[in-house]
Enzyme design. Structure first.
Site, PDB file in Angstrom:
ATOM      1  N   ASP A 132       0.824  -1.210   0.000  1.00  0.00           N
ATOM      2  CA  ASP A 132       0.000   0.000   0.000  1.00  0.00           C
ATOM      3  C   ASP A 132       0.859   1.261   0.000  1.00  0.00           C
ATOM      4  OD1 ASP A 132      -1.755   2.021   2.081  1.00  0.00           O
ATOM      5  OD2 ASP A 132      -2.820   1.032   0.444  1.00  0.00           O
TER       6      ASP A 132
ATOM      7  N   GLU B 277       0.472  -0.578  -5.131  1.00  0.00           N
ATOM      8  CA  GLU B 277      -0.650   0.363  -5.131  1.00  0.00           C
ATOM      9  C   GLU B 277      -0.069   1.759  -5.302  1.00  0.00           C
ATOM     10  OE1 GLU B 277      -1.908   2.496  -2.263  1.00  0.00           O
ATOM     11  OE2 GLU B 277      -3.906   2.903  -3.052  1.00  0.00           O
TER      12      GLU B 277
END
Lengths: 236, 422, 546
Positions: C204, C246
């Protein structure tokens, strides 16, 4: 002696009566035909008049310039003239038909010839009418075009066009009617040729400038022309 | 739906690919390579700036160009098959072209555009002139906005013009349409205009395209159709009128396309215009008109000459068309020298009205009637030029206005002549 | 069947994104858990997906739905124990389903013991694990990501009287990746999970690892080096595992994250997603083809990850202002739906519950080059609840049946972590797994079918893409090719029926076989191939030369 005269007379009256009785039916038929003819001719005249009124025939003949001719000749309007002409023609036709019934020998041929001649007459009248119409139309068209192109002697040009066409029309009419065909043809040829030659000379000499201007406009753009055009306003 | 067989197969295929649009820009062309490039760029800028979310298409109806005009027009399209990195657009913009004939005819071009607009169900359309180099994107959008957002059906242009430019419009078409149809439409003859799909479809359907005139003079017919159909009309300023070459020699064809069309329209529209009195102003965006006053050289002598010669030579023709009093009056003024010559407004109005009624009755061949008007018009132009030689813009406006009033005042005269000898 | 040994498995995968908390509650506390998930693995297997991406399940104060991690080496007690997770892992693997988990490298929760230590004093050994400053003027110009809540990337810590750096919420302090200790520790964290058997990580917020003055603090070379290092270690020790990036960036800026095949295996293609929705509304394929044309080539072992919706808002960061306004006007007229330059709605509500549009977008998802990700609930067309704050509107409980709590939990409805959707259109009596399972033509069955067709060939996951540009701009058509297989995909983006002519001259002589019905279509000839499509319809054709 008296008896012989009486009997001869009687015989003659008899013959006459017989001859009369022989012809009487035909005579009656002829009278009937004549009367019927009058009636039919009248009806035809009425119908024709209405049709022509509907077609605004008067206007058309005004265009052709025929109306002017008629008034000059103190004749009534074109519709009237045509209607009456047709009336008389129809009635005459029926009368002649009646006469032909009588069976008088010599008359037969003439009557036949008369009926054979009628189509030519109609065609001639038609050609005359249409021809005069065309002459009027084209002469006016020429006049307007020439005036708007700022050509000098526009009226002369227009008159020339009208003359040529009119002469041509008349010669065709005479040919159709079979009157002095050859003479007319030759006369037309001479007149037409002369006119054409005259116009050619006139144009050739007087139209030099015009021709030059025409060619210039098409193929060359020069200052003079531009200057000339710049003075023109744009209408829209 | 109209008979669509006059559209080529290829064009129809292109229309299928375009699909439904909101905005349609029609561009009739014929050898306009010099100017059309900047025109289509302006059109594209207008669409991208003012209607970025709308589906739009440019339809080019070409009359046989041989100088690359059509390539310039179709090259303006935006799509993903040919990335144009210098232009950002939310959507694909199609620009398609069809050749409707090998010689240009404005009627057929407009018919093609209207047919395309109907098939694509365009809401707002505009017809542009390929010569309008100086037009701005805002002005194009001024022709579209009233249609797209405000529900108008026709947006007619108004121009910035020299006071002596377009005198056929100011001295005949504008006053006559105003007096007879009751609408103060400045430019009834519209080479560029905006219209709604509604009006376009109706015009396409009702107009007789096969009557042999090839839709000549559609520019004027369209405006008249909008007026008689009671559509919502407005005007919008679009800058200077495109500088078409000024050629006075083109007067007769121009008369045919304008006055001729107007006169024949009067016949079919009789029931509408005969009952109208007075005139209504048309809502206008921007200015009504702008008048340039720069000095202009005009060949006045020639105008006067052509008038006098015309009156003299066309005597026989005028005898059929005009009333004896009018003709006598014309004779009188034609004898005046250039200095003293004046073709007064009232006489001009009478002349025009008598021509109109003679046209309606087909006294002589109608085309001849139109041709016969040319020299008289020149005389009128002469007078107008002389009267406004030193005038200010307001003076010119006033003069035109008073001419209009004269047209309106004499309308009963026209009606009288129209109905007589029926 | 168990997972295969293919190291490029992620290219053929279909991923199911799910949050443990939202899926199924086994112990009646109103919160989904691992045991509940394990009970529903059959359903996931039947759907036909080959991998599950689990959203963060670590211990956390849950102020950012689990992305604020307080302990990296165990699971949140609400979801069960580490053993429960392990059981899920084993069960999934037995079914041939891989597990991908989250790994938040960039920041921790401010409740994490590391931060508690670091903030306690300026001399603490862990001080340097985070990014501190006496002023808040450093790294000026760096953009703020959560615009709706944060005013600055610096937050004041009253305890140690200094500012700390945070790219996200202020309770998520950024870790300092210039510190080797940090880097080592994070690898150890990853190793922990890899040894347990996890198949991949979604990393992330990775563009923001490293900050440097005078830059925008995103995508810096130092960040890439760190990532390459992680990848190297992964390759050396754990073959066949996958790293998914991401990074909400333009494709050109995303390219470096693939390196030369030595950094990430996969990355999300963020810019494509809003353009798919935009193309649909515009009824014009231009936005879609343009972004894909701008998408750079990636190394052969790498793969794009495609998705329609996810747990976040439909982000409109990577579009122009005009496009954003258009999207807002078309898809989010109600301003409540807008958040952080995005739209927080689920797939079905965005498409007005139009079955055809849902099918079309899923069809595009499954046929474009990349690995598709299905967000849980979208396979049955679940709705959203925009009254819930932040992005929680799209994270409501899974609707299993029309009964108590939609079959999600036996607890009292008030105890659920979030209310279940119960409006007449999207509510659980109308939209749930059981009723869709019983209906032959439900969206669920349709999704199973299309997943099956997608999996029947490798061409979608591994093949090249070549766009056709038919003149009809409402048609998006492309050819997928892998080895000897060629598939033609034709999509009608318009709400009206369309006709299109395709230039298939290169494939003259091929017969088209429609892949859902296996019916033959006319052979390609000299002339352009004419197709007609109904509203929002699409075709997949296999090209076959007999």
């Amino acid at each position: 002696m008296r008896d012989m005269i009486v009997s001869e007379l009687m015989q003659a009256v008899h013959d006459l009566a017989r001859g009369f009785a022989h012809y009487l039916p035909r005579l009656i038929v002829m009278v009937i035909l004549a009367l019927a003819g009058w009636l039919i001719a009248y009806v035809v005249k009425m119908i024709l008049r209405s049709v022509l009124k509907l077609l605004r025939f008067d206007r058309l003949s005004e265009n052709a310039g025929a109306s002017q001719l008629l008034t000059k000749a103190s004749l009534p309007s074109a519709t009237e003239v045509v209607s009456r002409f047709v009336f008389w023609l129809t009635w005459l036709g029926f009368i002649l038909l009646g006469v032909s019934v009588l069976g008088i020998m010599g008359l037969q041929d003439q009557i036949t010839r008369f009926f054979l001649f009628l189509p030519h007459l109609f065609v001639a009248v038609l050609i005359l009418f249409l021809g005069l119409l065309a002459a009027s139309f084209f002469s006016r068209a020429t006049l307007l075009a020439a005036v708007n192109a700022n050509m000098p002697s526009a009226r002369v040009l227009s008159l020339a066009v009208r003359s040529i066409i009119t002469v041509f029309v008349f010669s065709v009419v005479f040919e159709e009617l079979g009157l002095a065909e050859q003479t007319m043809l030759v006369a037309f040829g001479i007149v037409f040729g002369a006119l054409m030659l005259g116009m050619a000379i006139a144009f050739g000499m007087g139209g030099r400038d015009l021709a030059r201007r025409f060619l210039e406009e098409r193929f060359v753009r020069d200052k003079d022309k531009k200057e000339r055009d710049e003075d023109e306003l744009s209408p829209l | 739906m109209e008979d669509e067989t006059f559209l080529t197969d290829d064009f129809l295929r292109q229309l299928i690919n375009v699909g439904e649009v909101d905005i349609l820009v029609g561009l009739p062309t014929h050898n306009n390579a010099r100017t059309v490039g900047s025109v289509v760029h302006t059109i594209r800028t207008c669409i991208l700036r003012n209607f970025p979310r709308e589906r739009a298409v440019i339809i080019n109806a070409d009359g046989g160009s041989r100088d690359g005009t059509t390539e310039l027009v179709t090259g303006i399209s935006i799509g993903d098959s040919r990335p144009t990195s210098d232009v950002y657009a939310l959507r694909t913009l199609h620009s398609i072209s069809t050749r409707y004939a090998s010689t240009p005819r404005s009627g057929v071009a407009l018919r093609t555009i209207l047919a395309a607009a109907e098939l694509l169900r365009a809401k707002a359309c505009v017809v542009m002139s390929p010569d309008s180099e100086n037009i701005q994107p805002e002005w194009i959008s001024n022709l579209l906005r009233p249609i797209y957002y405000d529900g108008f059906d026709l947006v007619s242009p108004t121009y910035r013009r020299h006071k002596f430019d377009g005198l056929l419009m100011t001295n005949l078409l504008y006053p006559m349409v105003r007096a007879l149809y009751g609408v103060r439409l400045r430019e009834a003859y519209m080479p560029e205009f905006g219209f709604s799909g509604r009006l376009g479809n109706q015009f396409l359907g009702q107009n007789t395209w096969n009557d042999g005139t090839e839709g000549n003079g559609v520019e004027l017919r369209f405006a008249l159709a909008a007026i008689t159909g009671k559509y919502r009309i407005c005007q919008s300023f679009i800058g200077e009128k495109d500088p078409t070459e000024r050629r006075g020699a083109d007067l007769v064809p121009t008369l045919r396309q304008t006055v001729g069309v107007l006169f024949s329209a009067l016949e079919s529209d009789f029931s509408q215009w005969s009952s109208v009195t007075g005139s209504q102003a048309v809502p206008t965006q921007g200015t009504d008109q702008e008048i340039l006053l720069n000095p202009l050289r005009v060949n006045r002598k020639r105008l006067h000459e052509m008038f006098s010669i015309g009156v003299a030579q066309l005597e026989s023709v005028f005898q059929s068309i005009l009333s004896p009093s009018t003709l006598a009056e014309l004779h009188r003024i034609s004898t005046l020298g250039e200095e003293a010559f004046r073709y007064p407004a009232e006489l001009w109005v009478r002349t025009v009205y008598e021509f109109a009624s003679s046209y309606q009755k087909s006294i002589i061949n109608r085309d001849h009637i139109i041709q016969a008007l040319a020299p008289l018009f020149r005389g009128r132009v002469f007078t107008f030029v002389v009267e406004n030689r030193n005038g200010s813009a307001q003076d010119v406006v006033n003069n035109v206005e008073s001419l209009c009033v004269e047209f309106e005042r004499l309308k009963p005269y026209l009606l009288e002549r129209w109905k007589s000898r029926e | 069947m168990p997972v295969d040994k293919d190291t490029l498995w992620y290219k053929d995968a279909i991923i199911y994104q799910v949050h443990v908390r939202t899926f199924h509650d086994s112990n009646g506390d109103g919160i989904g858990d691992f045991q509940g998930l394990e009970q529903k693995l059959d359903y996931i297997q039947e759907l036909g997906v080959s991998a599950i991406w689990l959203m963060p399940f670590f211990p956390s104060p849950l102020r950012d739905d689990g992305y604020d991690i307080a302990d990296y080496n165990t699971v949140h007690s609400s979801y069960g124990t580490l053993d429960d997770f392990q059981k899920v892992l084993e069960s999934a693997h037995k079914r041939g389903i891989r597990i991908i988990i989250e790994m938040v490298l960039n920041h921790t929760s401010d409740q994490h013991p590391w931060f508690q230590e670091a903030r306690s004093s300026q001399n603490n050994p862990r001080r340097d694990w985070y990014v501190w400053s006496d002023t808040d003027s450093g790294y000026k110009g760096t953009r703020i990501i959560f615009l709706d809540t944060e005013k600055s990337n610096w937050a004041w810590d009253p305890t140690s009287k200094s500012f700390y750096w945070h790219r996200f919420f202020s309770h998520q302090p950024d870790l300092n990746y210039d510190n080797p200790a940090v880097r080592e520790q994070m690898w150890n964290v990853m190793k922990f999970w890899l040894e347990m058997g996890v198949d991949g990580f979604r990393l992330d917020a990775i563009p923001y690892l490293v900050e440097r003055e005078g830059t925008n603090c995103e995508n810096l070379p130092e960040t890439h080096n760190i990532l390459k290092d992680l990848r190297r270690r992964l390759e050396e020790n754990f073959e066949g595992r996958m790293l998914l990036a991401e990074a909400n960036q333009w494709p050109a800026d995303l390219r470096p994250y693939f390196g030369d095949g030595d950094e990430f295996h996969m990355a999300f293609h963020f810019p494509l997603m809003p353009r798919m929705f935009m193309g649909l509304k515009l009824e014009d394929r231009k936005p879609i083809t343009e972004i894909l044309r701008q998408t750079p080539e990636i190394p052969p072992s790498c793969q794009w990850s495609l998705f329609l919706r996810n747990h976040d808002e439909l982000t409109l960061e990577m579009v122009t202002d005009m496009e954003r306004d258009y999207m807002y006007d078309m898809y989010a007229q109600n301003k409540t739906m807008r958040l952080n330059l995005g739209i927080r709605r689920r797939l079905a509500p965005l498409l007005n519950n139009d079955r055809r549009r849902i099918e079309l977008l899923n069809g595009m998802l499954m046929s474009m080059p990349g690995t598709p990700i299905i967000y849980y609930g979208d396979e049955i067309g679940m709705g959203d609840n925009i009254t819930l704050g932040d992005r929680n509107g799209v994270r409501t409980p899974m609707q299993w049946n029309g009964g108590w709590n939609a079959g999600f939990s036996t607890a009292d409805p008030e105890r659920l972590y979030a209310p279940i959707i119960h409006d007449p259109v999207y509510g659980y009596p109308a939209v749930n797994v059981v009723s869709q399972g019983e209906s032959e033509h439900s969206l669920l069955h349709w999704m199973q079918r299309i997943i099956a067709v997608r999996r029947s060939t490798k061409v979608f996951g591994r093949g090249t893409i070549q766009f056709l540009y038919p003149a009809n701009h409402r048609i998006l058509a492309y050819l997928r090719q892998f080895g000897k297989e060629t598939v033609l995909v034709v999509n009608n983006l318009s709400s009206t029926a369309q006709a299109v002519e395709l230039d298939l001259r290169r494939y003259k002589g091929n017969i088209l076989i429609e892949m859902f019905g296996d019916n033959i279509f006319p052979r390609v000839g000299e002339l352009p191939y004419l197709l007609t499509l109904g509203p929002y319809q699409f075709y997949w054709f296999r090209l076959r030369r007999v």
